[in-house]
Scaffold this motif. Structure first.
Motif, PDB file in Angstrom:
ATOM      1  N   THR A 140       0.803  -1.228   0.000  1.00 31.83           N
ATOM      2  CA  THR A 140       0.000   0.000   0.000  1.00 31.83           C
ATOM      3  C   THR A 140       0.831   1.270   0.000  1.00 31.83           C
ATOM      4  OG1 THR A 140      -0.114   0.062   2.424  1.00 31.83           O
ATOM      5  CG2 THR A 140      -1.848  -1.160   1.258  1.00 31.83           C
ATOM      6  N   ARG A 141       2.138   1.165   0.224  1.00 25.92           N
ATOM      7  CA  ARG A 141       2.965   2.352   0.426  1.00 25.92           C
ATOM      8  C   ARG A 141       3.894   2.580  -0.760  1.00 25.92           C
ATOM      9  NH1 ARG A 141       3.986   3.955   5.549  1.00 25.92           N
ATOM     10  NH2 ARG A 141       6.229   3.840   5.291  1.00 25.92           N
ATOM     11  N   TYR A 142       3.929   3.831  -1.193  1.00 20.04           N
ATOM     12  CA  TYR A 142       4.702   4.266  -2.360  1.00 20.04           C
ATOM     13  C   TYR A 142       5.577   5.442  -1.919  1.00 20.04           C
ATOM     14  CZ  TYR A 142       5.118   7.123  -6.709  1.00 20.04           C
ATOM     15  OH  TYR A 142       5.559   7.917  -7.753  1.00 20.04           O
ATOM     16  N   ALA A 143       6.790   5.522  -2.459  1.00 23.74           N
ATOM     17  CA  ALA A 143       7.666   6.666  -2.164  1.00 23.74           C
ATOM     18  C   ALA A 143       8.424   7.060  -3.415  1.00 23.74           C
ATOM     19  CB  ALA A 143       8.649   6.331  -1.048  1.00 23.74           C
ATOM     20  N   ALA A 200      -2.912   0.893  -9.164  1.00 27.72           N
ATOM     21  CA  ALA A 200      -2.357  -0.401  -8.757  1.00 27.72           C
ATOM     22  C   ALA A 200      -2.696  -0.751  -7.310  1.00 27.72           C
ATOM     23  CB  ALA A 200      -0.845  -0.396  -8.945  1.00 27.72           C
ATOM     24  N   GLY A 201      -3.404   0.139  -6.605  1.00 28.83           N
ATOM     25  CA  GLY A 201      -3.850  -0.171  -5.255  1.00 28.83           C
ATOM     26  C   GLY A 201      -3.066   0.471  -4.130  1.00 28.83           C
ATOM     27  N   PHE A 202      -2.088   1.301  -4.439  1.00 23.31           N
ATOM     28  CA  PHE A 202      -1.329   1.973  -3.378  1.00 23.31           C
ATOM     29  C   PHE A 202      -2.158   3.117  -2.805  1.00 23.31           C
ATOM     30  CE2 PHE A 202       1.764  -0.267  -5.890  1.00 23.31           C
ATOM     31  CZ  PHE A 202       2.554  -0.848  -4.918  1.00 23.31           C
ATOM     32  N   ARG A 203      -2.012   3.332  -1.502  1.00 22.27           N
ATOM     33  CA  ARG A 203      -2.891   4.274  -0.809  1.00 22.27           C
ATOM     34  C   ARG A 203      -2.164   5.476  -0.210  1.00 22.27           C
ATOM     35  NH1 ARG A 203      -5.687   2.736  -3.753  1.00 22.27           N
ATOM     36  NH2 ARG A 203      -7.528   1.406  -3.592  1.00 22.27           N
ATOM     37  N   SER A 204      -0.906   5.324   0.140  1.00 22.03           N
ATOM     38  CA  SER A 204      -0.145   6.433   0.725  1.00 22.03           C
ATOM     39  C   SER A 204       1.113   6.658  -0.089  1.00 22.03           C
ATOM     40  CB  SER A 204       0.232   6.127   2.179  1.00 22.03           C
ATOM     41  OG  SER A 204      -0.913   6.000   2.984  1.00 22.03           O
ATOM     42  N   ALA A 205       1.388   7.925  -0.413  1.00 19.48           N
ATOM     43  CA  ALA A 205       2.592   8.280  -1.165  1.00 19.48           C
ATOM     44  C   ALA A 205       3.434   9.221  -0.318  1.00 19.48           C
ATOM     45  CB  ALA A 205       2.231   8.943  -2.482  1.00 19.48           C
TER      46      ALA A 205
END
Length: 307
Positions: free
Chosen positions: A235-238, A268-273
């Motif tokens: 869920t986490r993207y950076a 793609a389903g990631f929720r926090s950037a």
């Protein structure tokens, strides 16, 4: 039981990941990336990872090494963190002394590190001879609620959006763009990247890098800007790095790259950037504000002279 500070072992990767996430939720890390940082580090970096263990549980970690690729000799870096439930018992001091000893032994003249901008953390560093330098702003974006612009609708003539995966057969043009951008990053320790093989191993081979979510902006077929997407696979993207080559700056290409990558990540389903910028990096701070990022934490760079 007393705390034991010892060398990292592969089976420690989940515990180190847990501690890092508890101390810095704005950092994307996985057990695979912890293992990679140890295994892929070249000998010249003199990288060392330590674990603080209490009752068989990892309660803290510390890493240190020589800043690889810097034209300024003897520049070391160190990081140390203790799980919030185990602070105030001297664990951080044990870890920091151990990595400082390592850096002194391998020839470091100075130690650079980031400290959370909280009174207790800054006091901890300053009592040990560190002085404040730069400030880093960590920012978060709620991907589910973000009103992201459509980059395709704003493409100027001659500009195309691709992914890093599209360059997989020959990523050298992306390496050249990355090297130029890194050279212009605000920093107390300049870095020069000139080794393509090292970049392939360290950057292109990073298990956090999602090539399908990393956007590359082409202008007349040449790499002009890019953003590297790091994810935890859940869920986490950076943003690993975002930048524009010097000849193409001032045209909004970094915004196009980030907006495209963020939209892909949301789909793609990631929720926090998350993203991070030096407080003097006004252009990228402005880009991130326009995209809806808000500051979630601040760190202060500190440096100590050894010897």
């Amino acid at each position: 039981m007393n705390v034991i500070v010892r060398e990292f072992r592969p089976e420690d990767a989940p515990g180190v990941t847990r501690v890092r996430r508890s101390c810095a939720p704005y950092v994307v890390v996985t057990p695979a990336s912890v293992l990679f940082d140890v295994a892929a580090s070249p000998p010249a970096r003199r990288h060392r990872l330590l674990v603080a263990e209490r009752d068989g549980e990892a309660v803290g970690w510390a890493a240190a090494g020589i800043t690889y690729g810097s034209p300024v000799p003897g520049q070391g870096h160190a990081s140390a963190a203790v799980h919030p439930y185990h602070r105030g018992r001297g664990v951080g001091g044990l870890l920091l002394r151990a990595v400082e000893k390592h850096l002194a032994a391998v020839g470091a003249r100075a130690v650079h590190g980031w400290v959370a901008d909280r009174p207790a953390c800054r006091a901890f560093a300053e009592r040990r001879g560190y002085r404040p330098a730069r400030t880093m702003r960590h920012q978060r974006l709620d991907l589910a609620a973000a009103a992201l612009p459509d980059p395709v609708a704003a493409l100027p003539p001659g500009v195309e959006l691709r992914t890093a995966a599209d360059l997989a057969a020959d990523p050298r043009p992306l390496f050249e763009a990355d090297a130029e951008v890194v050279a212009d990053e605000p920093t107390d320790v300049p870095v020069e990247w000139d080794d393509y093989a090292d970049w392939l191993r360290d950057t292109w081979g990073d298990p956090l890098l999602d090539q399908r979510l990393s956007t590359v902006v082409l202008v007349d077929g040449e790499v002009a800007a890019f953003t590297a997407a790091h994810t935890d696979g859940a869920t986490r993207y950076a943003s690993g790095m975002t930048g524009t080559r010097r000849a193409h700056r001032g045209r909004g290409l970094a915004t196009l790259a980030k907006a495209d990558s963020l939209r892909r990540a949301r789909a793609a389903g990631f929720r926090s950037a998350y993203t991070s910028n030096d407080s003097t990096n006004a252009p990228m701070l402005a880009v991130n504000r326009r995209l809806g990022y808000r500051v979630c934490a601040t760190e202060v760079g500190h440096v100590r002279t050894l010897g």
